[in-house]
Design an enzyme around this catalytic site. Structure first.
Site, PDB file in Angstrom:
ATOM      1  NE  ARG A 263      -2.647  -1.441   3.461  1.00  0.00           N
ATOM      2  CZ  ARG A 263      -3.066  -1.112   4.601  1.00  0.00           C
ATOM      3  NH1 ARG A 263      -4.057  -0.439   4.738  1.00  0.00           N
ATOM      4  NH2 ARG A 263      -2.361  -1.595   5.467  1.00  0.00           N
TER       5      ARG A 263
ATOM      6  CG  LEU B 168      -1.370   5.448  -4.545  1.00  0.00           C
ATOM      7  CD1 LEU B 168      -0.356   6.648  -4.832  1.00  0.00           C
ATOM      8  CD2 LEU B 168      -2.041   5.119  -5.587  1.00  0.00           C
TER       9      LEU B 168
ATOM     10  CG  HIS C  18     -21.558   9.407   7.375  1.00  0.00           C
ATOM     11  ND1 HIS C  18     -22.962   9.187   7.282  1.00  0.00           N
ATOM     12  CD2 HIS C  18     -20.923   8.176   7.221  1.00  0.00           C
ATOM     13  CE1 HIS C  18     -23.290   7.786   7.138  1.00  0.00           C
ATOM     14  NE2 HIS C  18     -21.958   7.280   7.031  1.00  0.00           N
TER      15      HIS C  18
END
Ligand code: GLN
Ligand code: ZN
Length: 768
Positions: free
Chosen positions: A22, A24, A706
């Site tokens: 991972r 990136l 959220h």
């Protein structure tokens, strides 16, 4: 350089971007927190592109994919390349392109200046999310320094054979949105010249072929879109760079007829999801371009290819179209696969032998092509033989086959019970629970603090004993119960502190599931998920939630809601075995969760929530296949939920999607209560109730979990009043719109307190 001749070729439609470790993700997050420079980020990106080209070339592909890499998302790359940059981002103080790019994706960039991010939505029916381009009438369409040109140059210089890949103009427009709902196709005139210019530049850079993706061909397209295919592709073809047109994820069906007239050199078909198309081709001998690329290696699953089966399919096409050149490819981009199975050290050794991630899939494509070239060679025989053995070992493995489960599935209808009519249940439940008007509850999880996560890790690694872990979790439950009692909520939850992830938690306790250490798949931007792998018959071997729920119930006189993840969500968020149809796998999971439901009921937990946030996600893209899906999806829910007594109250919860268009199948689930996300869109969900009367109890979320903002009492009063106008108040519940695990404690307490106050105001106003 490879000529586009009449020999078979091997290619993939794209490779995962994120890097085996991972890289990136890590580089992006460092860049966003200003710990590395732009140059360091770009150097990491270049390193990954080069590494991925090398993997493709060294394993023997005829082309390497160029343009499939992105620092965030390929749709955003396209929007940016065509200068479709909403005004609110241009105003920022930074004129740096990369900052504007990230601002569009995330609402903010390292240099500051915030603006609300572009919308993000699911890429067809995958779990990948793209940034939705926003079209407005004064968009200044122009070509902005496309990185694909640079990459094509670089790839050629480094000795690779590039196959640049772009999203086609019609798919790009179709997936965009206009602010005022005006006709998206009106923008085609401005966009098409940019595509032409882009393809010219790609040709000048030295590419011999371009892959243009039009996956909307797998949707039920209006004629107005279909009719544009021919004029658009005529113009694009005039540039003189051979076009490989690719569709995937869903059968093309009637749209195939349109394709047969297009001036393209090659057509790519998804032979996994679009198997019907292959039959259609063979039966109807539809006229097609010179080259047919057959996507036989599944880009969306993790299983080794059944090479004999793939060869059979290719052979049947070859017989029907002897004059065509056949290429071998992945069904879609490998973006949706984990990267390399070889890096998995802990997975069961037998299961590991059955798996192929992106790197292995590249090799499979190469192998199949080499068999086409020399079917009788020793090495071809070896490849086929090895593949047959894997298929056989999976079929006969005791890890896969569980006769008890298979026997139950063969009599599945015996396990599908019908409940009494809802009204009768509602009365029985009300007599038992005596809940007030507008009962209040939450969706299940409470804030997951770093100490909770640490405790779970310490228990997993053996640092703390089972007893220490249980004591710790009990303290958490005590706290969560006390908070809810102090707030005087009506139906309580235990808080889910023991769960890292709502699917992983159950998968780890069920047989038939495997977990990877590094099987990451990009979900959006720097976010990756690690789906479990369902390799065998699923069975529950022990109770999974009873001890936590009964402990929580022992602390309170109020009803404690048991919390389970539903079968469809477990299915949708996993890699599913391909040797059994999805409905059957889902029934197996349903039976396992049913056992848990009954165990909870027996232990006195008689309000049980079965979460199905992925209910819509499993829906096929084509309308013609959707009814069949809903049939087995609803049946799965019924298997799970319907064996309980009338007095046991079944809840479900859904979020992440727009549900208005599937409100009827949702109603057929016949859960006693559904809590559903809606607050972000100001109760837009309620529009669904204009001409459909939802029959059971419903809790439309009254605030958006959220957002870190604390919802105000009067805002929630307005939302609840709005709901009362559409839904009989005696059917309404009050709850947040999703679980609270990502939120902090102080805001959670305040938000729930405000929610309770709003409820109180309305109760007073409506109680005579
Ligand atoms: N019960 C789960 C929770 O509260 C539901 C999560 C979800 O809807 N995704 O966390
Ligand atoms: Zn939710």
């Amino acid at each position: 350089m490879i000529a586009i001749d009449d020999k078979p070729k091997s290619h993939i439609l794209g490779y995962p971007r994120v890097g085996l470790d991972r890289e990136l993700k890590k580089a992006l997050e460092k860049y966003w927190s200003r710990n590395i420079s732009k140059n360091e980020l770009l150097a990491q990106a270049d390193e990954l592109k080069l590494r991925h080209w090398n993997i493709q070339k060294n394993r023997g592909l005829d082309f390497v994919s160029v343009g499939d890499f992105s620092l965030y998302d390929h749709m955003l790359d396209h929007a940016f390349m065509f200068n479709i940059i909403p005004e609110r981002f241009i105003k920022g103080s930074s004129s740096d392109d990369l900052d504007n790019f990230f601002r569009m994706a995330r609402g903010k960039a390292p240099t500051g200046d915030e603006a609300h991010a572009c919308e993000m939505t699911k890429w067809f029916d995958t779990n990948y999310h793209y940034i939705v381009p926003e079209l407005v009438s004064n968009t200044d369409f122009k070509l902005n320094n496309p990185s694909i040109i640079n990459d094509t140059n670089k790839a050629i210089k480094a000795g690779f054979e590039p196959k640049p890949t772009i999203v086609g103009p019609l798919t790009f427009l179709y997936l965009s949105k206009t602010k005022d709902n005006s006709d998206k196709l009106e923008f085609l005139d401005k966009l098409l010249p940019l595509y032409i210019e882009l393809i010219k530049l790609i040709k000048q850079a030295g590419a011999k072929l371009i892959q243009i993706d039009e996956p909307i061909l797998g949707l039920d397209l209006d004629d107005k879109w279909l009719n544009k295919m021919l004029p658009v592709y005529k113009e694009l073809n005039n540039v003189g760079l051979p076009i490989l047109l690719a569709s995937y994820f869903s059968p093309i069906l009637n749209n195939l007829n349109t394709l047969s007239s297009l001036p393209i050199v090659a057509l790519h078909l998804d032979c996994v999801r679009g198997a019907e198309d292959i039959e259609n081709l063979i039966n109807n001998k539809i006229s097609l371009p010179k080259i047919l690329s057959l996507g036989v290696v599944n880009g969306r699953n993790v299983w080794k290819n059944n090479i004999s089966k793939s060869l059979k399919l290719i052979d049947s096409v070859a017989k029907a179209y002897p004059e065509k050149t056949l290429w071998v490819g992945s069904s879609c981009s490998l973006l949706h696969s984990p990267i390399d199975i070889e890096s998995e050290k802990k997975i069961n050794a037998e299961v590991k032998l059955w798996l192929a991630f992106a790197t292995q899939k590249v090799k499979e494509v190469v192998d199949i092509k080499s068999i086409l070239l020399s079917p009788d060679s020793q090495s071809s025989k070896q490849i086929i033989d090895a593949s047959d053995k894997i298929v056989e070992s999976r079929n006969s493995s005791s890890l896969v086959n569980n006769l008890v489960v298979q026997n139950k599935i063969s009599k599945i209808d015996e396990h599908t019970k019908k409940r009494s009519p809802f009204q009768k249940r509602k009365e029985a439940q009300q007599a038992l629970y005596n809940l007030p008007l507008l009962p209040t509850t939450s969706i299940g999880s409470f804030p997951q603090t770093s100490t909770i996560r640490q405790a779970r890790r310490d228990f997993k690694s053996g640092k703390i004993s089972h007893e220490q872990y249980t004591n710790y979790m009990h303290e958490e439950i005590k706290n969560v119960v006390k908070v809810q009692e102090d707030l005087d909520m009506d139906v309580l939850v235990h808080g889910e502190a023991e769960r890292n992830d709502m699917v992983e938690y159950f998968g780890e306790l069920l047989s038939g599931f495997a977990f990877t250490s590094n099987g990451w798949v990009q979900s959006y931007g720097s976010r990756c998920v690690k789906p479990p792998i369902i390799y065998g018959d699923v069975q529950r071997t022990e109770s999974m939630t009873v001890k936590w729920s009964t402990y929580a119930q022992s602390l309170t006189k109020k009803p404690m809601k048991g919390m389970l993840t539903g079968p469809l969500t477990i299915l949708c968020w996993s890699f599913v075995r391909d040797d059994l149809t999805r409905d059957k796998v889902c029934y197996q999971i349903s039976l396992a969760i049913q056992e848990e439901v009954l165990d909870l009921e027996k232990s006195g937990i008689t309000i049980i929530q079965i979460d199905e946030p992925a209910f819509k996600e499993g829906m096929p893209l084509r309308t013609a296949s959707q009814d069949a899906y809903f049939d087995w999806a609803i049946k799965s829910f019924h298997i799970t939920a319907n064996s309980v007594k009338d007095t046991t109250q079944i809840h479900t919860h859904m979020c992440y999607s727009e549900f208005n268009d599937i409100i009827k199948p949702i109603a057929k689930l016949d859960a006693d209560v559904i809590s559903i996300e809606t607050s972000r869109s100001d109760m837009e969900l309620l529009n669904a109730f204009e001409d459909f009367e939802y029959p059971n109890d419903i809790g439309p979320g009254v605030y958006d979990i959220h957002s870190p903002l604390i919802p105000k009492v009067d805002e929630m009063v307005i939302l609840i009043e709005k709901a009362i106008k559409k839904i009989d108040i005696s059917y309404l519940w009050v709850n947040p719109d999703c679980g609270l695990k990502t939120r902090g404690w102080p805001e959670t307490k305040q938000a729930l307190a405000n929610m309770m106050e709003a409820t109180d105001i309305i109760r007073k106003a409506h109680c005579k």
